[in-house]
Design a protein around this motif. Structure first.
Motif, PDB file in Angstrom:
ATOM      1  N   UNK A 164       0.811  -1.220   0.000  1.00  0.00           N
ATOM      2  CA  UNK A 164       0.000   0.000   0.000  1.00  0.00           C
ATOM      3  C   UNK A 164       0.845   1.270   0.000  1.00  0.00           C
ATOM      4  N   UNK A 165       2.080   1.169   0.524  1.00  0.00           N
ATOM      5  CA  UNK A 165       2.942   2.356   0.559  1.00  0.00           C
ATOM      6  C   UNK A 165       3.275   2.877  -0.834  1.00  0.00           C
ATOM      7  N   UNK A 166       3.084   2.053  -1.848  1.00  0.00           N
ATOM      8  CA  UNK A 166       3.287   2.520  -3.224  1.00  0.00           C
ATOM      9  C   UNK A 166       2.313   3.643  -3.575  1.00  0.00           C
ATOM     10  N   UNK A 167       1.204   3.693  -2.846  1.00  0.00           N
ATOM     11  CA  UNK A 167       0.166   4.685  -3.138  1.00  0.00           C
ATOM     12  C   UNK A 167       0.001   5.670  -1.982  1.00  0.00           C
ATOM     13  N   UNK A 168       1.082   5.907  -1.252  1.00  0.00           N
ATOM     14  CA  UNK A 168       0.979   6.776  -0.086  1.00  0.00           C
ATOM     15  C   UNK A 168       0.625   8.210  -0.488  1.00  0.00           C
ATOM     16  N   UNK A 169       1.173   8.697  -1.607  1.00  0.00           N
ATOM     17  CA  UNK A 169       0.898  10.082  -2.029  1.00  0.00           C
ATOM     18  C   UNK A 169      -0.582  10.303  -2.342  1.00  0.00           C
ATOM     19  N   UNK A 170      -1.210   9.480  -3.227  1.00  0.00           N
ATOM     20  CA  UNK A 170      -2.640   9.705  -3.468  1.00  0.00           C
ATOM     21  C   UNK A 170      -3.504   9.494  -2.232  1.00  0.00           C
ATOM     22  N   UNK A 171      -3.087   8.619  -1.318  1.00  0.00           N
ATOM     23  CA  UNK A 171      -3.864   8.408  -0.098  1.00  0.00           C
ATOM     24  C   UNK A 171      -3.781   9.629   0.818  1.00  0.00           C
ATOM     25  N   UNK A 172      -2.605  10.251   0.882  1.00  0.00           N
ATOM     26  CA  UNK A 172      -2.484  11.482   1.670  1.00  0.00           C
ATOM     27  C   UNK A 172      -3.352  12.585   1.057  1.00  0.00           C
ATOM     28  N   UNK A 173      -3.346  12.667  -0.271  1.00  0.00           N
ATOM     29  CA  UNK A 173      -4.178  13.667  -0.947  1.00  0.00           C
ATOM     30  C   UNK A 173      -5.655  13.433  -0.629  1.00  0.00           C
ATOM     31  N   UNK A 174      -6.097  12.190  -0.683  1.00  0.00           N
ATOM     32  CA  UNK A 174      -7.497  11.879  -0.348  1.00  0.00           C
ATOM     33  C   UNK A 174      -7.813  12.250   1.096  1.00  0.00           C
ATOM     34  N   UNK A 175      -6.815  12.157   1.968  1.00  0.00           N
ATOM     35  CA  UNK A 175      -7.017  12.527   3.362  1.00  0.00           C
ATOM     36  C   UNK A 175      -7.116  14.017   3.601  1.00  0.00           C
ATOM     37  N   UNK A 176      -6.869  14.838   2.575  1.00  0.00           N
ATOM     38  CA  UNK A 176      -6.952  16.278   2.738  1.00  0.00           C
ATOM     39  C   UNK A 176      -8.365  16.737   3.083  1.00  0.00           C
ATOM     40  N   UNK A 177      -9.379  15.980   2.689  1.00  0.00           N
ATOM     41  CA  UNK A 177     -10.749  16.356   3.047  1.00  0.00           C
ATOM     42  C   UNK A 177     -10.988  16.170   4.542  1.00  0.00           C
ATOM     43  N   UNK A 178     -10.296  15.222   5.157  1.00  0.00           N
ATOM     44  CA  UNK A 178     -10.360  15.072   6.614  1.00  0.00           C
ATOM     45  C   UNK A 178      -9.671  16.262   7.273  1.00  0.00           C
ATOM     46  N   UNK A 179      -8.531  16.667   6.718  1.00  0.00           N
ATOM     47  CA  UNK A 179      -7.817  17.839   7.229  1.00  0.00           C
ATOM     48  C   UNK A 179      -8.690  19.076   7.105  1.00  0.00           C
TER      49      UNK A 179
END
Length: 305
Positions: A133-148
């Motif tokens: 899953x760490x291969x997709x850490x960047x898009x997952x962080x971006x998706x988490x921006x709505x939580x931020x």
């Protein structure tokens, strides 16, 4: 007899166009099925946001999903889903749970902010085993921006921000030749003024621009750490300046003899005016960031030459 021969010939032609037994192909490859599923997930979330949230949030959600896509853009041509049995089951269950929860939303809820991250995780699990899953850490962080975007406003002190906005707006008016007096959260001109309440302090635009800056930094990473920090710090500063310009414009409208000034005040205060200034702040940041990125790329090419 001729009619009989023509009928037989037509049937033969139709039969020739039909696929033979054992030659029927699946409607799509696993890659195409994943892309279709990802599109359905994104559209479902954006439609839900459009129905239940402000247009500002819809724009941010669209930017978030677009940023996640940009983070994997270079992998799309060779994208090949290869999940493990466990990740396939977990990803599928996660997406089903998200679809079920989104169907239960009938009024604005914080869950609309929270759905993007588990949906992105579910899509990633349909691509790779859990250990990758760490291969997709960047898009997952971006998706988490709505939580931020949901949590960050609670960390911004509204009263201090309102006073700062009033001071900056008053300074802008004085610099442009108007005689503005600032007292706490109030801005006065000779014929009127405005009170910068907490709702007008610009907390939402600051939060949105910080999220946009993070998306840009992950989707189009800068080489130098110093510039990355600078652009991240520039985002809230730019948001404060743009919102202060909107407040200064509202003060001028309220103190002017402008025809239909009530309409223009309401437009800039409650209607699409705030969205216009939000778009201006995003555009200014994007222009600055891409200019800097282009400068670094040109410098790198010159060093490699």
């Amino acid at each position: 007899m001729e009619k009989f021969i023509m009928t037989i010939s037509m049937k033969s032609n139709i039969a020739a166009t039909l696929p033979r037994a054992g030659t029927i192909k699946l409607p799509a490859t696993p890659r195409e099925l994943w892309i279709w599923l990802a599109a359905i997930v994104v559209i479902n979330h954006l439609v839900l946001a459009y129905r239940m949230q402000s247009i500002d949030f819809v724009v941010l959600a669209a930017l978030t999903w677009g940023g996640a896509l940009l983070c994997i853009e270079d992998r799309l041509p060779d994208l090949k889903p290869e999940p493990s049995h466990l990740s396939l089951v977990l990803g599928g269950l996660l997406l089903v749970a998200c679809f079920w929860r989104s169907a239960q939303v009938f009024h604005p809820e914080p869950v609309i902010h929270l759905l993007a991250l588990p949906q992105a995780v579910g899509l990633a699990l349909l691509l790779v085993p859990i250990r990758q899953l760490l291969r997709f850490v960047a898009p997952l962080i971006v998706a988490g921006m709505l939580v931020v975007e949901l949590l960050l406003p609670e960390l911004i002190p509204l009263k201090a921000l309102s006073r700062l906005t009033a001071q900056v707006s008053g300074g802008m008016l004085n610099l442009t030749g108007f005689e503005a007096i600032v007292a706490a959260q109030q801005i006065w001109l000779p014929n009127g003024g405005v009170h910068v309440n907490n709702a007008c302090a610009g907390r939402e635009i600051i939060t949105q621009l910080i999220c946009v800056a993070t998306i840009f930094l992950l989707a189009f990473p800068l080489k130098q750490k110093g510039w990355r920090v600078t652009m991240l710090l520039l985002a809230p500063l730019m948001a404060i300046l743009v919102n202060a310009a909107r407040i200064a414009l509202l003060a001028w409208i309220n103190a002017s003899e402008l025809a239909k000034k009530d309409y223009w005040f309401k437009f800039m205060h409650e209607d699409d005016g705030s969205l216009i200034f939000g778009a201006i702040s995003v555009s200014l940041f994007a222009w600055s960031y891409l200019k800097l990125l282009d400068r670094q790329l040109v410098k790198k090419e010159a060093q490699d030459a």
